[in-house]
Design a protein around this motif. Structure first.
Motif, PDB file in Angstrom:
ATOM      1  N   ALA A  30       0.821  -1.218   0.000  1.00 19.84           N
ATOM      2  CA  ALA A  30       0.000   0.000   0.000  1.00 19.84           C
ATOM      3  C   ALA A  30       0.847   1.256   0.000  1.00 19.84           C
ATOM      4  CB  ALA A  30      -0.924  -0.005   1.215  1.00 19.84           C
ATOM      5  N   MET A  31       2.030   1.200   0.604  1.00 23.97           N
ATOM      6  CA  MET A  31       2.951   2.322   0.697  1.00 23.97           C
ATOM      7  C   MET A  31       2.249   3.605   1.169  1.00 23.97           C
ATOM      8  SD  MET A  31       5.610   1.789  -2.475  1.00 23.97           S
ATOM      9  CE  MET A  31       6.880   2.708  -1.650  1.00 23.97           C
ATOM     10  N   PRO A  32       1.702   3.603   2.371  1.00 22.64           N
ATOM     11  CA  PRO A  32       1.030   4.802   2.879  1.00 22.64           C
ATOM     12  C   PRO A  32       2.031   5.831   3.402  1.00 22.64           C
ATOM     13  CG  PRO A  32       1.018   3.110   4.543  1.00 22.64           C
ATOM     14  CD  PRO A  32       1.675   2.494   3.327  1.00 22.64           C
ATOM     15  N   GLY A  33       1.534   7.036   3.639  1.00 24.07           N
ATOM     16  CA  GLY A  33       2.333   8.039   4.326  1.00 24.07           C
ATOM     17  C   GLY A  33       2.531   7.635   5.773  1.00 24.07           C
ATOM     18  N   PRO A  34       3.402   8.335   6.498  1.00 21.44           N
ATOM     19  CA  PRO A  34       3.748   7.881   7.845  1.00 21.44           C
ATOM     20  C   PRO A  34       2.579   7.850   8.817  1.00 21.44           C
ATOM     21  CG  PRO A  34       4.654  10.058   7.399  1.00 21.44           C
ATOM     22  CD  PRO A  34       4.167   9.517   6.096  1.00 21.44           C
ATOM     23  N   SER A  35       1.611   8.766   8.696  1.00 18.25           N
ATOM     24  CA  SER A  35       0.504   8.777   9.654  1.00 18.25           C
ATOM     25  C   SER A  35      -0.418   7.583   9.487  1.00 18.25           C
ATOM     26  CB  SER A  35      -0.301  10.076   9.522  1.00 18.25           C
ATOM     27  OG  SER A  35      -0.976  10.122   8.277  1.00 18.25           O
ATOM     28  N   ALA A  36      -0.392   6.949   8.302  1.00 22.47           N
ATOM     29  CA  ALA A  36      -1.254   5.793   8.037  1.00 22.47           C
ATOM     30  C   ALA A  36      -0.480   4.483   8.001  1.00 22.47           C
ATOM     31  CB  ALA A  36      -1.988   5.991   6.705  1.00 22.47           C
ATOM     32  N   LEU A  37       0.786   4.538   8.309  1.00 24.92           N
ATOM     33  CA  LEU A  37       1.629   3.344   8.244  1.00 24.92           C
ATOM     34  C   LEU A  37       1.353   2.445   9.448  1.00 24.92           C
ATOM     35  CD1 LEU A  37       4.002   1.759   6.996  1.00 24.92           C
ATOM     36  CD2 LEU A  37       5.552   3.269   8.275  1.00 24.92           C
ATOM     37  N   ALA A  38       0.902   1.242   9.190  1.00 27.44           N
ATOM     38  CA  ALA A  38       0.604   0.299  10.270  1.00 27.44           C
ATOM     39  C   ALA A  38       1.897  -0.178  10.910  1.00 27.44           C
ATOM     40  CB  ALA A  38      -0.175  -0.893   9.731  1.00 27.44           C
ATOM     41  N   PRO A  39       1.984  -0.156  12.232  1.00 29.44           N
ATOM     42  CA  PRO A  39       3.198  -0.634  12.895  1.00 29.44           C
ATOM     43  C   PRO A  39       3.613  -2.035  12.462  1.00 29.44           C
ATOM     44  CG  PRO A  39       1.830   0.529  14.462  1.00 29.44           C
ATOM     45  CD  PRO A  39       1.021   0.414  13.198  1.00 29.44           C
ATOM     46  N   ALA A  40       2.642  -2.910  12.231  1.00 26.91           N
ATOM     47  CA  ALA A  40       2.976  -4.272  11.812  1.00 26.91           C
ATOM     48  C   ALA A  40       3.635  -4.283  10.430  1.00 26.91           C
ATOM     49  CB  ALA A  40       1.726  -5.144  11.807  1.00 26.91           C
ATOM     50  N   ASP A  41       3.154  -3.398   9.539  1.00 27.09           N
ATOM     51  CA  ASP A  41       3.770  -3.322   8.209  1.00 27.09           C
ATOM     52  C   ASP A  41       5.186  -2.766   8.290  1.00 27.09           C
ATOM     53  OD1 ASP A  41       1.542  -4.358   6.955  1.00 27.09           O
ATOM     54  OD2 ASP A  41       0.676  -2.395   6.479  1.00 27.09           O
ATOM     55  N   ALA A  94      17.270   7.621   2.281  1.00 21.28           N
ATOM     56  CA  ALA A  94      18.000   7.747   3.538  1.00 21.28           C
ATOM     57  C   ALA A  94      18.549   9.154   3.713  1.00 21.28           C
ATOM     58  CB  ALA A  94      19.143   6.739   3.588  1.00 21.28           C
ATOM     59  N   LEU A  95      18.799   9.832   2.602  1.00 22.91           N
ATOM     60  CA  LEU A  95      19.345  11.184   2.637  1.00 22.91           C
ATOM     61  C   LEU A  95      18.245  12.238   2.611  1.00 22.91           C
ATOM     62  CD1 LEU A  95      22.174  10.647  -0.017  1.00 22.91           C
ATOM     63  CD2 LEU A  95      22.333  10.356   2.456  1.00 22.91           C
ATOM     64  N   SER A  96      17.176  11.957   1.885  1.00 21.47           N
ATOM     65  CA  SER A  96      16.062  12.908   1.742  1.00 21.47           C
ATOM     66  C   SER A  96      14.751  12.150   1.929  1.00 21.47           C
ATOM     67  CB  SER A  96      16.109  13.576   0.364  1.00 21.47           C
ATOM     68  OG  SER A  96      17.341  14.236   0.158  1.00 21.47           O
ATOM     69  N   PRO A  97      14.368  11.855   3.158  1.00 21.15           N
ATOM     70  CA  PRO A  97      13.216  10.980   3.403  1.00 21.15           C
ATOM     71  C   PRO A  97      11.875  11.569   3.011  1.00 21.15           C
ATOM     72  CG  PRO A  97      14.037  11.883   5.456  1.00 21.15           C
ATOM     73  CD  PRO A  97      15.040  12.233   4.403  1.00 21.15           C
ATOM     74  N   THR A  98      11.784  12.878   2.796  1.00 21.17           N
ATOM     75  CA  THR A  98      10.494  13.491   2.446  1.00 21.17           C
ATOM     76  C   THR A  98      10.290  13.626   0.941  1.00 21.17           C
ATOM     77  OG1 THR A  98      11.430  15.724   2.633  1.00 21.17           O
ATOM     78  CG2 THR A  98      10.418  14.777   4.605  1.00 21.17           C
ATOM     79  N   ASN A  99      11.226  13.126   0.149  1.00 21.87           N
ATOM     80  CA  ASN A  99      11.079  13.251  -1.302  1.00 21.87           C
ATOM     81  C   ASN A  99       9.873  12.487  -1.833  1.00 21.87           C
ATOM     82  OD1 ASN A  99      13.210  14.948  -1.568  1.00 21.87           O
ATOM     83  ND2 ASN A  99      14.545  13.525  -2.659  1.00 21.87           N
ATOM     84  N   TRP A 100       9.502  11.418  -1.150  1.00 26.15           N
ATOM     85  CA  TRP A 100       8.357  10.608  -1.604  1.00 26.15           C
ATOM     86  C   TRP A 100       7.663  10.073  -0.357  1.00 26.15           C
ATOM     87  CZ3 TRP A 100       8.434   5.167  -4.232  1.00 26.15           C
ATOM     88  CH2 TRP A 100       7.162   4.906  -4.782  1.00 26.15           C
ATOM     89  N   LEU A 101       6.729  10.841   0.167  1.00 27.17           N
ATOM     90  CA  LEU A 101       6.098  10.497   1.442  1.00 27.17           C
ATOM     91  C   LEU A 101       5.397   9.142   1.449  1.00 27.17           C
ATOM     92  CD1 LEU A 101       4.728  13.930   2.700  1.00 27.17           C
ATOM     93  CD2 LEU A 101       6.622  12.599   3.623  1.00 27.17           C
ATOM     94  N   PRO A 102       4.776   8.708   0.336  1.00 27.19           N
ATOM     95  CA  PRO A 102       4.160   7.375   0.381  1.00 27.19           C
ATOM     96  C   PRO A 102       5.148   6.243   0.661  1.00 27.19           C
ATOM     97  CG  PRO A 102       3.293   8.625  -1.461  1.00 27.19           C
ATOM     98  CD  PRO A 102       4.460   9.403  -0.927  1.00 27.19           C
ATOM     99  N   ALA A 103       6.428   6.518   0.477  1.00 26.30           N
ATOM    100  CA  ALA A 103       7.438   5.485   0.738  1.00 26.30           C
ATOM    101  C   ALA A 103       8.053   5.663   2.122  1.00 26.30           C
ATOM    102  CB  ALA A 103       8.521   5.536  -0.325  1.00 26.30           C
ATOM    103  N   ALA A 104       7.248   6.105   3.091  1.00 26.12           N
ATOM    104  CA  ALA A 104       7.768   6.385   4.430  1.00 26.12           C
ATOM    105  C   ALA A 104       8.457   5.174   5.044  1.00 26.12           C
ATOM    106  CB  ALA A 104       6.635   6.866   5.337  1.00 26.12           C
ATOM    107  N   SER A 105       7.880   3.998   4.902  1.00 24.32           N
ATOM    108  CA  SER A 105       8.475   2.803   5.501  1.00 24.32           C
ATOM    109  C   SER A 105       9.833   2.505   4.882  1.00 24.32           C
ATOM    110  CB  SER A 105       7.544   1.607   5.330  1.00 24.32           C
ATOM    111  OG  SER A 105       8.117   0.447   5.893  1.00 24.32           O
ATOM    112  N   LEU A 106       9.927   2.623   3.557  1.00 20.75           N
ATOM    113  CA  LEU A 106      11.195   2.363   2.894  1.00 20.75           C
ATOM    114  C   LEU A 106      12.234   3.412   3.288  1.00 20.75           C
ATOM    115  CD1 LEU A 106      12.748   0.600   0.921  1.00 20.75           C
ATOM    116  CD2 LEU A 106      11.887   2.026  -0.952  1.00 20.75           C
ATOM    117  N   ALA A 107      11.798   4.665   3.423  1.00 17.05           N
ATOM    118  CA  ALA A 107      12.719   5.725   3.843  1.00 17.05           C
ATOM    119  C   ALA A 107      13.279   5.439   5.235  1.00 17.05           C
ATOM    120  CB  ALA A 107      12.010   7.080   3.824  1.00 17.05           C
TER     121      ALA A 107
END
Length: 216
Positions: A86-97, A136-149
């Motif tokens: 799903a790649m949600p933003g950080p506020s919607a990122l499930a802790p389990a994911d 890792a250097l610019s974590p806000t460049n793509w907010l839907p990828a918060a978990s990957l960042a």
């Protein structure tokens, strides 16, 4: 089986088309016996070649990695990553994911390092090379990828702290941070990035680099 002095071993975790296969080819061209680890190695059978063999391992399962790395390695390349579908933003990122992603993006790297480190310490050298990302250097460049960042930031921190700890022992830990999509005939050409992995391995003791960054 122990690491052979006649044919050094390189293990690429997260083997697949693109960068994983390119790294495997580069080290095989230098006489390494390369083992590519993947969850489904049969899918990538056509990517093998002279000096490259494939085996099964799950980067999200520490015991699976430990078993696959029982033979040790002179070079460990950690190229695995996981991103929630799903790649949600950080506020919607499930802790389990997030936890499931981190199991591959950071914990798997640590488990792999710890599996090969005793052999490297006994040999007095070796290379631990981790594939990083621009998030890792610019974590806000793509907010839907918060978990990957978050995962890539953790992986970068792991690489840099390993570098600081292990360089005095002659063991080279480093990250190749790729700040863009890997694709042929671009600044992020997989063969070009694979060359950076090879050159990091060749760094002499006392001149180990901690990071190489690829930008467009």
């Amino acid at each position: 089986m122990s690491v052979s002095a006649q044919r050094p071993r390189c293990v690429v975790i997260g083997f697949g088309p693109g960068l994983g296969a390119a790294i495997a080819r580069r080290f095989a061209a230098e006489g390494f016996g390369v083992t590519g680890l993947a969850r489904d190695p049969a899918r990538h059978a056509a990517l093998g070649g002279p000096g490259v063999s494939l085996a099964k391992a799950d980067a999200g399962d520490a015991s699976s990695l430990t078993a696959a790395l029982a033979g040790g390695a002179e070079v460990l390349v950690y190229n695995a990553y996981r991103a929630s579908i799903a790649m949600p933003g950080p506020s919607a990122l499930a802790p389990a994911d997030l936890a499931a992603d981190l199991a591959v993006n950071v914990t798997g790297a640590l488990a792999a390092v710890q599996a090969v480190l005793p052999g490297m310490r006994a040999a007095g050298g070796g290379s631990l090379l981790l594939t990083g990302g621009g998030l890792a250097l610019s974590p806000t460049n793509w907010l839907p990828a918060a978990s990957l960042a978050i995962g890539k930031a953790g992986l970068r921190s792991l690489a840099l702290t390993l570098h600081a700890e292990l360089a005095p022992e002659g063991i080279h830990a480093a990250t190749v941070t790729v700040d863009g999509p890997v694709a042929p005939a671009t600044p992020f050409d997989p063969d070009r990035i694979a060359e950076a992995f090879w050159q990091l391995h060749r760094d002499p003791p006392g001149a180990f680099r901690a990071e190489v960054v690829f930008r467009g």
